[in-house]
Structures are given as C-alpha cells and as structure tokens.
Write an enzyme that holds these catalytic residues in place. Structure first.
Site, PDB file in Angstrom:
ATOM      1  CB  SER A 107      42.552  36.693  39.698  1.00 39.64           C
ATOM      2  OG  SER A 107      41.863  37.560  40.780  1.00 39.64           O
ATOM      3  CG  ASP A 214      39.417  43.548  36.834  1.00 35.98           C
ATOM      4  OD1 ASP A 214      38.867  43.461  37.964  1.00 35.98           O
ATOM      5  OD2 ASP A 214      40.321  42.754  36.508  1.00 35.98           O
ATOM      6  CG  HIS A 244      38.615  39.816  38.041  1.00 39.36           C
ATOM      7  ND1 HIS A 244      39.552  40.400  38.011  1.00 39.36           N
ATOM      8  CD2 HIS A 244      38.676  38.917  38.697  1.00 39.36           C
ATOM      9  CE1 HIS A 244      40.423  39.761  38.607  1.00 39.36           C
ATOM     10  NE2 HIS A 244      39.881  38.700  39.290  1.00 39.36           N
TER      11      HIS A 244
END
Length: 269
Positions: A107, A214, A244
């Site tokens: 991320s 996601d 995610h």
C-alpha cells in the site's frame, strides 16, 4: 519463527523503531515497508514465511507510525520515509554483507518501495508490491478538494475477508484509527507524481500482488503505475475476491506461495 529483535535508528524525524526477524544463515535480506496508519509488527506472518525461505527480515515502523517518533500519521515528505528505509537497508547489509536485498512494500509502503527502487536502483535484487499506492489513485484529489477532511478511519472490512484480521486491526492500539491529515494527503499527491515521472526500474524483477476487490487502492488505478514502473520484468498475480491486504487475506497461503516461487526464480541459488 525466531523472536523479533528490536533496533532503534536515528531517523529523519527522530528515533525509528525497527523490527528484525533473524535467520542463522540467511541467503537473502528482506526489507518490508508497511502501509498507512499501521506498523511493521502486523507483518509477523509474512516475516515467518520469508525467514522460512531463507531471509533475514527487517521492517521499520515509519515515522509517525507504530513505535517510531513523530506526530501520528503525519508525513510531510515521503522522500524522508525512503531515506529512513534506506538506513534500515544499511543496518541489514552491515550485519549480513553481500546478500541480495528484496524490497517488499504494501500500500503506502508500495509507494515508498517504488520510490526507493528509483532512487537506489542498483541496490535491490527484487521488488514485491502489494496493493501499491502508485498510478492513478484518486483519493488524495477527492480529499484535498474538501474544506475539511472527514473523520472517517480505515474500515477493517476493506482490508480482509478474515474476521480475525478485522478484529485484531480494530483493537490494535498501535494502529491509527482517526482521519487522514492534510499534509500527509498532500505528500501522497506529490509523491504519486514523482514516481510517475521517475522512470522505470529497468530489469529489476517485480512481483505485483493485488486483490480484485480492493476498495482502498483499486486495481485499475494501480495497474497504470505498476506498468509504468516496470522495465519489463513484471510478474502479475491478481487474487479473486481479495481485498486490500493480500498478506492478511483468507487466500494468504496462495499469496505466500506466489512470493516464494517468485523469489526462487529471480534470486541466485
């Protein structure tokens, strides 16, 4: 797995907490960059997979995160975060010189890892990006258009289908459960542009992992960034139904198998 060792480095914004999961005779080094609002301690299972595959694993809590210094989730310049991660790499290489370095970023950590690979292109031997914040991520623009950023924390349900992961995240005192801060959102926007303009990473082997459900960092936006970053040595693995955090998803055994297979292909034996 071995117990984690704790280190404290002089970071760009004060003491930087670093986790080390050691290996008695590693064949490579793995450096893990965590995501926004969380901390490196959440990656113990990934560290166990990597140490079990021959790695000594190092992972900092980024400035303003976890046990590191700094105002919570305040990042005014991601170049400072990249510099901190490089300091951790130097710590790892000093302990185990001459070993290949694998950079793993999730991320926000994917944004950091991508920029690291651009700035220090000769150092990593492989790059693994999980749900990376690169490419066409629309959230910063939407938030910056508002007079006030709403006090809406990350929803645990957006992270994983695993109820245990959600509950642990919600109860974790080292996780930030408040709103994003404007300077951090501005820094995201600037660094997305910097990585976009920063060129590809040449023939550096790159593994891209993403869930097709996601909702925090949508697959289609990330794809544009990954394809621009890759110099052609790209391996793509998209997981059906995953959200995610693929390293914490119900399909994580499959995700870990993909990581091991990738490392076996690209690292010296």
């Amino acid at each position: 797995m071995p117990h984690a060792r704790a280190h404290v480095l002089d970071g760009t914004h004060g003491p930087l907490a670093v986790h080390e999961w050691p290996h008695p005779a590693p064949r490579f080094l793995a450096l893990v960059a965590h995501g926004y609002g969380e901390h490196a301690g959440r990656y113990e299972e990934l560290a166990a997979v990597l140490t079990g595959h021959g790695a000594a694993v190092y992972a900092p809590d980024h400035a303003g995160h976890g046990r590191s210094a700094g105002e919570r989730v305040l990042i005014e310049d991601f170049e400072d975060v990249v510099t901190d991660v490089h300091a951790v790499a130097e710590l790892a290489r000093a302990a185990r010189p001459g070993l290949p370095l694998v950079l793993v970023g999730h991320s926000m950590g994917g944004l950091v890892a991508a920029r690291y690979a651009q700035r220090y292109g000769g150092e990593p031997s492989a790059l693994v990006l999980s749900g990376p914040v690169i490419g066409a991520w629309e959230l910063p623009g939407r938030l910056l258009a508002l007079d006030e950023i709403p006090d809406i924390p990350v929803s645990p349900s957006a992270l994983s289908r695993d109820p245990a992961v959600r509950a642990a995240y919600a109860a974790d005192p080292l996780v930030w459960h408040g709103p994003m801060k404007r300077p951090t959102v501005e820094a995201f926007a600037r660094t997305l542009e910097t990585v976009d303009r920063g060129g590809d990473v040449g023939r550096l082997p790159l593994l891209w992992l993403h869930g097709d459900d996601d909702r925090l960092v949508p697959l289609s936006g990330s794809r544009t960034g990954v394809e621009r970053l890759s110099g052609g040595a790209l391996t793509e693995r998209i997981f059906a139904g995953a959200r995610h955090e693929v390293f914490h998803e119900t399909c994580r055994a499959e995700v870990f198998a993909e990581v091991r297979a990738f490392l076996d292909r690209v690292l010296p034996r």
